[in-house]
Every structure is written in structure tokens, then in C-alpha cells.
Design an enzyme around this catalytic site. Structure first.
Site, PDB file in Angstrom:
ATOM      1  N   ASN A   1     -19.208  -6.727 -14.772  1.00 12.32           N
ATOM      2  CA  ASN A   1     -17.898  -6.104 -14.902  1.00 12.32           C
ATOM      3  C   ASN A   1     -16.916  -6.507 -13.814  1.00 12.32           C
ATOM      4  OD1 ASN A   1     -19.939  -4.514 -13.455  1.00 12.32           O
ATOM      5  ND2 ASN A   1     -18.266  -3.133 -12.965  1.00 12.32           N
TER       6      ASN A   1
ATOM      7  N   CYS B   1     -13.332   3.416  -4.205  1.00 14.10           N
ATOM      8  CA  CYS B   1     -12.618   4.213  -3.217  1.00 14.10           C
ATOM      9  C   CYS B   1     -13.165   5.635  -3.253  1.00 14.10           C
ATOM     10  CB  CYS B   1     -11.124   4.239  -3.530  1.00 14.10           C
ATOM     11  SG  CYS B   1     -10.312   2.635  -3.367  1.00 14.10           S
TER      12      CYS B   1
END
Length: 397
Positions: A163, A344
Site C-alpha cells: 500500500n 501520525c
């Protein structure tokens, strides 16, 4: 111009055809597909129709399909389900205490999706032998190394397409190599094929894959639906317990309307795959030219653009002396949605495990940018995206 979504590997917008199918099903259905009354039978008929269409599009049997809540659950069911089933049939170890058995083993790679990697780490904590195989600069594992590591394992899990950097792996070649080396003792093979669907040709039956995971929202269907293909009745133990839905391997009332929309989107993705790949390659080449012009020191991560064995829609690059999180924010403010290729959390940017596995340092890994196109991406959007990249990258970090 409207905002430009170039983060299709994260999720794809709902296709108009899938939205129409979803809303139509929600309006038409009122019953539980496990109920025997008219409303239940109508829901069951729609679910059975979707199962038939999806199986046909993937070239597998209807009984091979297990619907889940997404690709993550499908991956987890494949790994935990296979190893627990193998444990249930294991013989006691030599010189082991009474009742002790050898725990089933797993082989996987360092660049798998976190749904596989975190499951693998949990299995290791539970006492299963788990071996992680590294990758080369393209992001692909050395299949010979995977085969050697598979000695005595119950399952090998290697993703069909990555991905983050867009590399693909020949899963059929892996299955053949395992069978050649181990014969009847060859481990079963699972592939996370979430990113491959609709982007590259898939032949699960021809490849001899036992288990394959998919996610509906990667092909323009609703979020919250996934699929585990289980061929040849590969032994599995359930992770959840309750009703007898999905061959008693995934209990819970099926999301009929969303599965129906998944069938519509999947058929379109498979039918359009070749045309989409051609268009996506052109778009990615144009994006790369724009990045190069703006940042001469930029480098492609993973396979080169002329590598025929790569996802056609994915561009992952390293941008020297650039903070990925800051860049993504600036691109977002300019109307372009991409990804930093890393996670994040709590305000801190963690380097991508995929980029690190490719041999990059932690600082370099934080300078990654991933752009990924989709079926609805058009030429004008790419032209505008290149303009945004040129303006924004000149201001990085």
C-alpha cells in the site's frame, strides 16, 4: 477547482453506482437475512446474489467467501484462524509435558500492512514461532528466502501489493515454490490483496492461494465491509462467537446493503482494471515529472516506474530535507490530499515501517510522500496537482 484526492490507497470515494445500490438496498430491505419470514428471505436473496456476483468477479466459489467488517478483520481471521486450527490438530512435542503441543508457526515479511504485522507480533507473544523476512530495494521479499524460512510453518502470509510503495509480489510463484520444496508438507498461503484489487490482474485459483483478504472501500464501495476468500476449505478457527453466519466463522448479522454495494463496485473495478491501469500509469508519470522538476533530489521509493510488476496508481517518493507531516498539511491547505507514508499519532510523526524496511534511515523515512490515484481521477486534476506540488514543494520543509 474542487479538492484533489490523491490518497486512494487509503480510501476511495464512494462510486455513484455503489451509492445508488446502497441506498436502494437500504430502502428495500427491512429483514434480517437469517430470518425465515418474507423480509428475511428478501434480505437473504440480496445477500446470496451479491455473494454470487463477487465470487464470479474473483473467479472463486460462492462458498469460498466470508464477509467481514473490513480488510483488517479478514487479515486477522486468516492468521489467528489458521494457526489456531493448526494448533488444534498438532501432536505433542517429543519430551514435552503431558498435553503440551508444538505451536503452529507463521512466516511473513517486514513490509506487510499493520493488520498482519500486529497480528503476527501478538501470535509471537502467545508462543507461536514467527519469522519476519526482509525485502530488497523494490520492497519485494526474496521468494527463495521466504521458502527457506517456511520450514515447519503452518502459514505464510505475503501481501500481493504494498500500500505504501506499490510493489507487487508473484504469489503464484511463491505457492509453486513452497509446493516444490515441501510437497504435502507445504504451508498454506495467505495474501493481503487489499491494494491489488482493481489495479492489477488477480487469479486466486490459478495462483493456488488458500486465503486472500480484501476491503470494499478500496474499490469505491462503503467502508465497513471486508472479505476473506477461503479456498479448498482451508482450516480456520473463528475469532468471534455467536450465530452461525458465514459458515460459523464470522458470526453477526451481515451488512446486506453494503455487501450489495460492494458487489456492484467490485464488478466495475474488475471490468475496468486494464483501462484504469493504463490511465493511472500516465497520471503517475506526470506527477513524478512534476515532483522532479520541483525537487531535483527527489527519489522514488520501491520499484521504478518502468517496472511492470508495480501498482500503476502509486507514487512514493523521498524528498530531501523535507518534513512529511508539514508537507502534507501544506498540500492539504492548497487543496491536494496525499499521504506522508507514515503514521501520525499524538502529534508526533513515526517513520513508516515500510520505508525503514527498504533500508532508509529514520530521518529519511519522515521525508516520504505518497500520492495514489483512483478510478475517478482525471487529467485536469493531475495538471492542477502538479501545479500545487510545484508551488508547495518549493517552500518545503
Amino acid at each position: 477547482m474542487a479538492r484533489i484526492h490523491l490518497d486512494h490507497n487509503a480510501t476511495t470515494p464512494l462510486r455513484a453506482e455503489a451509492r445508488e445500490a446502497l441506498l436502494g438496498a437500504l430502502d428495500a430491505l427491512a429483514g434480517n437475512p437469517s430470518s425465515v419470514h418474507a423480509g428475511g428471505r428478501a434480505a437473504r436473496a440480496m445477500l446470496d446474489d451479491a455473494r454470487e456476483r463477487i465470487a464470479g468477479a474473483l473467479g472463486v466459489l460462492e462458498d469460498d467467501l466470508i464477509f467481514t467488517s473490513g480488510g483488517t478483520e479478514a487479515d486477522n481471521l486468516a492468521l489467528f484462524g489458521t494457526l489456531r486450527a493448526a494448533d488444534a490438530g498438532s501432536a505433542p512435542r517429543a519430551n514435552a509435558p503431558a498435553g503440551a503441543v508444538a505451536r503452529a508457526g507463521l512466516v511473513t515479511t517486514l513490509v506487510e500492512h499493520s493488520a498482519v504485522l500486529e497480528a503476527a507480533h501478538q501470535l509471537a507473544r502467545e508462543g507461536h514461532p514467527v519469522r519476519f523476512v526482509g525485502v530488497g530495494p523494490s520492497g519485494r521479499p526474496d521468494l527463495d528466502e521466504v521458502v527457506r524460512a517456511a520450514e515447519g510453518a503452518a502459514l505464510v502470509s505475503v501481501m500481493a501489493a504494498n500500500n505504501e510503495v506499490g510493489c507487487t509480489t508473484d504469489i503464484g510463484a511463491l505457492v509453486a515454490a513452497l509446493r516444490e520444496r515441501y510437497g504435502a508438507r507445504a504451508p498454506r498461503v495467505h495474501t493481503d490483496a487489499v491494494q491489488a484489487l482493481g489495479k492489477v490482474p488477480l487469479d486466486l485459483a490459478g495462483a493456488g492461494v488458500h486465503l486472500a483478504s480484501f476491503s470494499a472501500h478500496k474499490v469505491g464501495a462503503p467502508v465497513g465491509v471486508g472479505l476473506l476468500v477461503r479456498r479448498d476449505r482451508a482450516p480456520l478457527q473463528p475469532m468471534l462467537f455467536g450465530g452461525g453466519q458465514e459458515a460459523a466463522l464470522r458470526p453477526g448479522t451481515e451488512n446486506v446493503a453494503a455487501v450489495h454495494a460492494f458487489a456492484v463496485a467490485l464488478e466495475l473495478a474488475v471490468a475496468e482494471q486494464a483501462e484504469f491501469a493504463t490511465r493511472a500509469r500516465r497520471h503517475v508519470e506526470n506527477l513524478w515529472m512534476g515532483v522532479q522538476n520541483a525537487v531535483p533530489g527527489a527519489r522514488i521509493l520501491g520499484p521504478t516506474l518502468d517496472d511492470p510488476e508495480r501498482l500503476p496508481n502509486t507514487l512514493s517518493v523521498l524528498l530531501p530535507e523535507t518534513d512529511g507531516r508539514t508537507l502534507i498539511t501544506r498540500l492539504d491547505l492548497a487543496g491536494l490530499e496525499g499521504s506522508a507514508g507514515s503514521a501520525c499519532a499524538s502529534g508526533s510523526l513515526e517513520p513508516s515501517h515500510v520505508v525503514l524496511a527498504l533500508g532508509q534511515g529514520r530521518a529519511e523515512a519522515r521525508a516520504a510522500l505518497r500520492l495514489s490515484t483512483g478510478h475517478a481521477t482525471h487529467d485536469a486534476e493531475i495538471t492542477h496537482a502538479v501545479e500545487i506540488l510545484s508551488r508547495t514543494l518549493g517552500k518545503a520543509p
